[in-house]
Design an enzyme around this catalytic site. Structure first.
Site, PDB file in Angstrom:
ATOM      1  N   HIS A 152       0.925  -1.332   0.011  1.00  9.89           N
ATOM      2  CA  HIS A 152      -0.097  -0.158   0.149  1.00  9.89           C
ATOM      3  C   HIS A 152       1.034   1.191  -0.303  1.00  9.89           C
ATOM      4  CE1 HIS A 152      -3.907   1.940   1.194  1.00  9.89           C
ATOM      5  NE2 HIS A 152      -3.181   2.828   0.904  1.00  9.89           N
ATOM      6  N   HIS A 191      -9.958   1.368   0.145  1.00 10.67           N
ATOM      7  CA  HIS A 191      -9.602   2.071   1.446  1.00 10.67           C
ATOM      8  C   HIS A 191     -10.818   2.293   2.239  1.00 10.67           C
ATOM      9  CE1 HIS A 191      -6.227   3.808  -0.834  1.00 10.67           C
ATOM     10  NE2 HIS A 191      -5.568   4.361   0.359  1.00 10.67           N
TER      11      HIS A 191
HETATM   12  O1  LIG Z   1      -4.408   7.517   2.874  1.00  6.58           O
HETATM   13  C1  LIG Z   1      -5.137   7.902   2.203  1.00  6.58           C
HETATM   14  N1  LIG Z   1      -6.475   7.551   2.273  1.00  6.58           N
HETATM   15  C2  LIG Z   1      -7.488   8.098   0.987  1.00  6.58           C
HETATM   16  N2  LIG Z   1      -6.952   8.441  -0.058  1.00  6.58           N
HETATM   17  C3  LIG Z   1      -5.537   8.743  -0.204  1.00  6.58           C
HETATM   18  C4  LIG Z   1      -4.613   8.176   0.913  1.00  6.58           C
HETATM   19  N3  LIG Z   1      -3.334   8.639   0.319  1.00  6.58           N
HETATM   20  C5  LIG Z   1      -3.626   8.800  -0.924  1.00  6.58           C
HETATM   21  N4  LIG Z   1      -4.735   8.904  -1.081  1.00  6.58           N
HETATM   22  C6  LIG Z   1      -5.515   9.491  -2.656  1.00  6.58           C
HETATM   23  C7  LIG Z   1      -4.754  11.011  -3.016  1.00  6.58           C
HETATM   24  C8  LIG Z   1      -3.875  10.217  -4.103  1.00  6.58           C
HETATM   25  O2  LIG Z   1      -4.045  11.531  -5.169  1.00  6.58           O
HETATM   26  C9  LIG Z   1      -4.812   9.184  -4.690  1.00  6.58           C
HETATM   27  C10 LIG Z   1      -4.401   8.270  -5.717  1.00  6.58           C
HETATM   28  O3  LIG Z   1      -3.056   7.920  -5.370  1.00  6.58           O
HETATM   29  O4  LIG Z   1      -5.043   8.528  -3.388  1.00  6.58           O
END
Ligand SMILES: O=c1[nH]cnc2c1ncn2[C@H]1C[C@H](O)[C@@H](CO)O1
Length: 396
Positions: free
Chosen positions: A52, A250
């Protein structure tokens, strides 16, 4: 100096575990790498699996500066040190504030083929230097495109780079990185919670590029938006399941256990991104334990996004470990957290009592839960077991 500032000076170097040793060099031979740590920070100096990590959350600051200069894009800072402090989260914040950080730099990289290929290639180099032998890296192709995407993100002008071509270019960068640094890198394409209209494109791209390194679909972004309200995601995940495309979501990072339940039952997720708040619903947790569900845990991230209590001694992964759950340790967005995978491991050791044995166990579980085809998964498991002294080497 910030880790990122040091990361900036990284050069194309020697692959895989040998890179970890650079942190042990002293005096003038000391090299500047992302994986540079004092020896006590490298608490698990063995091959690892990472499942991840976001490509757009794992870019080198120097690369952002270089590309901005080349493209004539204004940035609020022009040294690695200064830009680092603009981008990183230093104190626990909220997921919303964290997601806002991407807007500081995504416009620099998006829409530029050379830049996108470079970040993919450098990503593989950085992972090799951390001792990762297999990585699944995720990103939203739409966020890196400037045509055939509605709306065009990051205030870009319309250009000629479509989400489809973004995937092609990332694949090129990853596979060149694989050859140069002798590790395996596969990718996961992200749907974004707030953009359900992009999700069918994503599953089509997963299908198109499934033999060129794309192994799964993900759903990222703001978890307060559920899928019942946005059927685009559900339809994309149904199509993914129908076509045998692997699925992760997620869920339970900042959202309640109902989001995890929806991920598993409606979206048919095979792994859960983060999943910490599953513990608030013991019946659901027990059910997922019984199903051997994999949780993609990101310790440093979970503190800085405000997902978990900042006191690491209370972290949900301690319960996962006690229950012998199936989970991995991951960086998530090392650019924004100014972190490396070593920091996640050393945090687990220092504050949560993780041992070498547990690190081995969780990496084996990670390999078992990865999205490689069975034959390649077996080879990866064999490689890990040999490196961990669990079986005799078959090499001669
Ligand atoms: O930890 C996260 N939670 C939800 N969305 C996230 C997290 N880290 C990155 N993202 C989103 C922002 C990025 O632009 C996108 C694709 O990698 O995924």
């Amino acid at each position: 100096m910030h880790i990122i500032a040091r990361r900036a000076a990284m050069s194309i170097g020697s692959p895989v575990l040998s890179a970890l040793c650079t942190s042990r060099l002293t005096g003038s031979r000391r090299t500047s790498t992302m994986a540079e740590h004092t020896p006590e920070q490298v608490v698990f100096n063995k091959p690892k699996v990472e499942l991840h990590v976001h490509l757009d959350g794992a870019i080198r600051v120097q690369t952002i500066l270089d590309i901005a200069k080349k493209r004539g894009i204004f940035l609020p800072a022009n040294t690695v040190e200064d830009l680092t402090s603009v981008i990183i989260l230093e104190e626990p914040a909220t997921l919303t504030k964290f997601l806002g950080k991407f807007a500081e730099y995504m416009h620099v990289v998006a829409g530029d083929r050379e830049a996108i290929k470079r970040i993919a290639y450098e990503f593989v180099e950085d992972k090799a230097k951390e001792g990762v032998i297999y990585v699944e890296v995720r990103y939203s192709p739409h966020f890196l495109a400037n045509t055939k995407v509605d709306p065009i993100p990051w205030d870009q002008k319309e250009g000629d780079l479509s989400p489809d071509e973004v995937v092609h270019v990332v694949n090129e960068g990853l596979s060149e990185g694989e050859r140069a640094f002798n590790i395996k890198a596969r990718s996961i394409l992200c749907c974004m919670r707030h953009m359900p209209s992009w999700s069918m494109d994503i599953v089509e791209l997963c299908k198109k590029y499934r033999h060129e390194g794309v192994v799964a679909i993900d759903l990222a972004g703001d978890e307060s938006l559920n899928c019942e309200a946005y059927p685009g995601h559900r339809m994309a995940y149904e199509e993914a399941a129908r076509c045998g495309i692997h699925r992760t979501v997620h869920a339970g990072e900042v959202g309640p256990p109902s989001v995890v339940q929806e991920a598993v039952e409606v979206l048919k997720a095979e792994r859960v991104g983060h999943g910490y708040r599953t513990l608030e619903d013991q019946a659901l947790y027990k059910k997922l334990l019984a199903q051997n569900m994999h949780f993609e845990v990101c310790p440093v991230s979970s503190k800085l996004t405000g997902a978990c209590d900042p006191d690491f001694t209370k972290h949900p992964v301690i319960t996962f470990r006690k229950d012998k759950a199936n989970y991995s340790l991951n960086t998530d967005d090392p650019l924004i957290f100014n972190s490396t995978l070593h920091l996640d491991y050393s945090t687990a050791q220092k504050y949560m009592g993780f041992t070498e044995e547990e690190f081995k166990r969780l990496n084996i579980r990670s390999a078992e839960s990865c999205f490689l085809p069975e034959k390649e998964k077996k080879e990866l498991l064999q490689q890990l077991r040999e490196a961990y002294g669990m079986i005799e080497s078959t090499a001669f």
